[in-house]
Design a protein around this motif. Structure first.
Motif, PDB file in Angstrom:
ATOM      1  N   ASN A  50      64.860  46.981  49.589  1.00  0.00           N
ATOM      2  CA  ASN A  50      63.901  45.966  49.139  1.00  0.00           C
ATOM      3  C   ASN A  50      62.878  46.602  48.195  1.00  0.00           C
ATOM      4  O   ASN A  50      61.864  46.006  47.882  1.00  0.00           O
ATOM      5  N   THR A  77      59.493  44.146  60.984  1.00  0.00           N
ATOM      6  CA  THR A  77      60.703  43.785  60.262  1.00  0.00           C
ATOM      7  C   THR A  77      60.345  43.649  58.792  1.00  0.00           C
ATOM      8  O   THR A  77      59.269  43.168  58.460  1.00  0.00           O
ATOM      9  N   SER A  78      61.244  44.072  57.930  1.00  0.00           N
ATOM     10  CA  SER A  78      61.043  43.940  56.491  1.00  0.00           C
ATOM     11  C   SER A  78      62.134  43.059  55.911  1.00  0.00           C
ATOM     12  O   SER A  78      63.305  43.190  56.264  1.00  0.00           O
ATOM     13  N   GLY A  79      61.761  42.194  55.017  1.00  0.00           N
ATOM     14  CA  GLY A  79      62.705  41.340  54.316  1.00  0.00           C
ATOM     15  C   GLY A  79      62.843  41.795  52.881  1.00  0.00           C
ATOM     16  O   GLY A  79      62.367  42.852  52.488  1.00  0.00           O
ATOM     17  N   HIS A  88      70.013  37.101  51.120  1.00  0.00           N
ATOM     18  CA  HIS A  88      68.744  37.778  51.394  1.00  0.00           C
ATOM     19  C   HIS A  88      68.729  38.159  52.869  1.00  0.00           C
ATOM     20  O   HIS A  88      68.892  37.298  53.728  1.00  0.00           O
ATOM     21  N   ASP A  89      68.505  39.431  53.150  1.00  0.00           N
ATOM     22  CA  ASP A  89      68.496  39.915  54.526  1.00  0.00           C
ATOM     23  C   ASP A  89      67.136  40.482  54.894  1.00  0.00           C
ATOM     24  O   ASP A  89      66.350  40.888  54.035  1.00  0.00           O
ATOM     25  N   ALA A  90      66.902  40.535  56.194  1.00  0.00           N
ATOM     26  CA  ALA A  90      65.739  41.209  56.780  1.00  0.00           C
ATOM     27  C   ALA A  90      66.273  42.111  57.883  1.00  0.00           C
ATOM     28  O   ALA A  90      67.257  41.780  58.549  1.00  0.00           O
ATOM     29  N   TYR A  91      65.641  43.253  58.065  1.00  0.00           N
ATOM     30  CA  TYR A  91      66.071  44.215  59.079  1.00  0.00           C
ATOM     31  C   TYR A  91      64.860  44.741  59.834  1.00  0.00           C
ATOM     32  O   TYR A  91      63.777  44.890  59.250  1.00  0.00           O
TER      33      TYR A  91
END
Length: 125
Positions: A50, A77-79, A88-91
């Motif tokens: 990101n 958590t970061s998107g 678009h993912d967040a982890y």
């Protein structure tokens, strides 16, 4: 035998350990936040960022759940992880690492064929 690596959508030219960071930074500057590096031994390295943190996964072969870089104790958590297909993912931050650490890990794998001994990882196998 020395393993060679190429970026799947990067024209097929081998990527060296000492240039992989520059190549990935150039892709990021172009708005391409992910890369699949294919190794001549059948292994793959998945990189998605990101711009601040990166998910970095080493896969042994097709179907292998692999192992990914980790930041034990990181909270939150970061998107903003955008894949080339537009997803678009967040982890969780504990499953990603700061961008410079991802570059160090990837460089080491390309140079020596192995994960840095001081880089925490989660084995998903």
């Amino acid at each position: 035998m020395v393993e060679t690596w190429v970026i799947e959508d990067g024209g097929g030219a081998p990527v060296a350990a000492d240039t992989v960071e520059d190549v990935l930074r150039e892709r990021i500057a172009q708005g391409r936040f992910d890369a699949l590096l294919a190794g001549s031994s059948g292994r793959s390295l998945v990189f998605v960022t990101n711009g601040v943190r990166a998910m970095t996964v080493l896969l042994g072969e097709d179907g292998d759940p692999g192992e990914h870089a980790a930041d034990p104790g990181a909270e939150g958590t970061s998107g903003g992880f955008v894949l080339s297909n537009g997803q678009h993912d967040a982890y969780p931050d504990e499953d990603t690492v700061p961008l410079d650490e991802a570059f160090r890990i990837i460089g080491r794998i390309l140079r020596d064929g192995s994960w840095p001994s001081d880089a925490p990882r989660v084995v998903d196998r």
